[in-house]
Scaffold this motif. Structure first.
Motif, PDB file in Angstrom:
ATOM      1  N   TRP A 201       0.850  -1.179   0.000  1.00 32.08           N
ATOM      2  CA  TRP A 201       0.000   0.000   0.000  1.00 32.08           C
ATOM      3  C   TRP A 201       0.894   1.241   0.000  1.00 32.08           C
ATOM      4  O   TRP A 201       2.096   1.170   0.237  1.00 32.08           O
ATOM      5  N   ASN A 274      -3.468  -1.173   7.230  1.00 32.19           N
ATOM      6  CA  ASN A 274      -4.374  -0.046   7.453  1.00 32.19           C
ATOM      7  C   ASN A 274      -3.891   0.837   8.591  1.00 32.19           C
ATOM      8  O   ASN A 274      -4.065   2.065   8.560  1.00 32.19           O
ATOM      9  N   MET A 277      -1.630   3.306   7.146  1.00 32.61           N
ATOM     10  CA  MET A 277      -2.351   4.388   6.464  1.00 32.61           C
ATOM     11  C   MET A 277      -2.757   5.470   7.474  1.00 32.61           C
ATOM     12  O   MET A 277      -2.592   6.670   7.225  1.00 32.61           O
ATOM     13  N   LYS A 278      -3.296   5.039   8.595  1.00 35.12           N
ATOM     14  CA  LYS A 278      -3.740   5.986   9.614  1.00 35.12           C
ATOM     15  C   LYS A 278      -2.559   6.725  10.236  1.00 35.12           C
ATOM     16  O   LYS A 278      -2.640   7.913  10.546  1.00 35.12           O
ATOM     17  N   SER A 281      -1.454   9.465   7.834  1.00 35.01           N
ATOM     18  CA  SER A 281      -2.412  10.566   7.837  1.00 35.01           C
ATOM     19  C   SER A 281      -2.268  11.418   9.093  1.00 35.01           C
ATOM     20  O   SER A 281      -2.317  12.653   9.035  1.00 35.01           O
ATOM     21  N   THR A 294      -2.728  11.758   1.521  1.00 32.91           N
ATOM     22  CA  THR A 294      -3.401  10.797   2.399  1.00 32.91           C
ATOM     23  C   THR A 294      -4.893  11.058   2.552  1.00 32.91           C
ATOM     24  O   THR A 294      -5.566  10.354   3.306  1.00 32.91           O
ATOM     25  N   THR A 297      -7.780   8.433   3.006  1.00 33.51           N
ATOM     26  CA  THR A 297      -7.810   7.603   4.216  1.00 33.51           C
ATOM     27  C   THR A 297      -8.786   8.155   5.249  1.00 33.51           C
ATOM     28  O   THR A 297      -9.180   7.433   6.166  1.00 33.51           O
ATOM     29  N   PRO A 301     -11.592   3.128   4.705  1.00 37.41           N
ATOM     30  CA  PRO A 301     -10.450   2.336   5.148  1.00 37.41           C
ATOM     31  C   PRO A 301      -9.743   1.732   3.949  1.00 37.41           C
ATOM     32  O   PRO A 301     -10.199   1.821   2.811  1.00 37.41           O
ATOM     33  N   GLY A 304      -5.576   3.934   0.857  1.00 38.91           N
ATOM     34  CA  GLY A 304      -6.101   5.245   0.511  1.00 38.91           C
ATOM     35  C   GLY A 304      -5.088   6.275   0.069  1.00 38.91           C
ATOM     36  O   GLY A 304      -5.459   7.419  -0.204  1.00 38.91           O
TER      37      GLY A 304
END
Length: 353
Positions: A201, A274, A277-278, A281, A294, A297, A301, A304
């Motif tokens: 990702w 995931n 990703m968070k 962000s 980002t 995101t 979910p 992103g």
């Protein structure tokens, strides 16, 4: 650009629905065969090799959707997402082999295990995430044997087969290739052992280069250090000008319901990919680099991270991942038929120099 192989390019069938603005219900495009066809035709015309057909509780069924889409296109392949524990490996091996034969090799397999615990439990998966990965590995091992052996005997923790035989044999030999995307230790180990392509990702190209090195070392334990390949799962927001691209990005996510964005923060909480990703962000804000963003995101979910810019800027950002060691991309963008057409017309020629 240090990669001499043609890039393997994938797009996405939005079986969860489509939109141009997450905050505006009037901009949504509901699931339908007509829209899936529209996206598939645009992807094929744009020069994409395959389309990812996802599997979540909110998606239409991946197998049925892929069957319709492949029957209506000429060359496009389907990367069908599968979860452990839903179809017995003997039946699933026969389904893949039959699809592979009927389509003359137009199917790939996307391995999924790291779903949210809530969704897994709702769908009858009462075992832990770690156990789901064990189950997934059993299923891969058993299917590989079923495609290459006769009279298979298998006594696993989750599955058994006693003299099983799968007819027909796959069209692709020895079997359709596996893709796997995941950030956990268990996902990396399964991918190193079985995947043709490991999907990352969105992240910084420098970090991806480090992870590729680590994955090759891991795969080398199984004699696959030079065999495994790598691709990026990214969103695309490309327009004729950079200003138009950023305006489209803002329109896509701005004004989303705060209650929804709070709920998104709790989705797929157990997924290591995931979580990354968070983390991105939260720590860097919306802009990771001048063209890595980002924002998506915040409203959904999953994978992103988006590449935002004009055609040359988008191409340059993607080629940075090629320089890091990637040989392909699995992309998506909103709405999917329009972004696929635009990417094929404006960006694809810049990647194929």
């Amino acid at each position: 650009m240090n990669n001499k192989k043609p890039l393997q390019m994938g797009w996405f069938i939005p079986t969860i629905g489509d939109t141009t603005a997450f905050s505006d219900p009037s901009k949504s495009i509901p699931q339908s065969l007509e829209h899936f066809e529209r996206v598939a035709f645009a992807a094929e015309q744009a020069g994409f090799d395959y389309v990812l057909v996802p599997v979540t509780p909110f998606c239409w069924d991946a197998w049925v959707t892929a069957s319709f889409v492949i029957a209506r296109t000429q060359k496009l392949k389907a990367l069908i997402a599968v979860k452990p524990g839903f179809i017995h490996p003997v039946a699933q091996a026969k389904m893949f082999a039959t699809f592979d034969q009927l389509s003359k090799g137009r199917i790939y397999i996307n391995l999924i295990a790291g779903l949210s615990e809530k969704d897994a439990y709702a769908e009858g998966q009462i075992v832990s995430k770690e156990s789901r990965y064990e189950q997934l590995e059993e299923e891969v091992e058993l299917m590989k044997r079923l495609w290459t052996e006769e009279g298979v005997e298998y006594n696993g923790k989750y599955h058994q087969a006693h003299g099983a035989k799968v007819i027909p044999a796959p069209f692709q030999q020895p079997h359709p290739p596996f893709f796997l995307g995941g950030g956990s230790e268990h996902a990396a180990e399964i991918s190193a052992k079985h995947s043709a392509v490991h999907l990352f990702w969105g992240d910084y190209p420098e970090r991806i280069a480090e992870q590729i090195k680590e994955m090759r070392e891991r795969a080398a334990k199984y004699g696959r250090g030079e065999e495994i390949e790598f691709a990026m799962r990214l969103q695309i927001i490309c327009r004729e000008t950079e200003e138009e691209a950023w305006a489209a990005a803002d329109t896509l996510v701005n004004g989303a319901d705060p209650a929804w964005t709070e709920q998104v923060k709790t989705m797929m909480a157990e997924s290591v990919a995931n979580q990354r990703m968070k983390e991105l962000s939260k720590t860097v804000g919306r802009k990771m680099t001048p063209h890595l963003w980002t924002g998506i995101t915040e409203v959904r979910p999953g994978a992103g991270i988006a590449v935002v810019g004009n055609p040359q800027q988008v191409a340059d950002q993607l080629l940075a991942f090629v320089d890091a060691g990637c040989t392909g991309f699995c992309l998506s963008g909103y709405p999917h038929h329009e972004e696929a057409e635009r990417f094929g017309r404006l960006v694809m020629p810049l990647l194929n120099r």
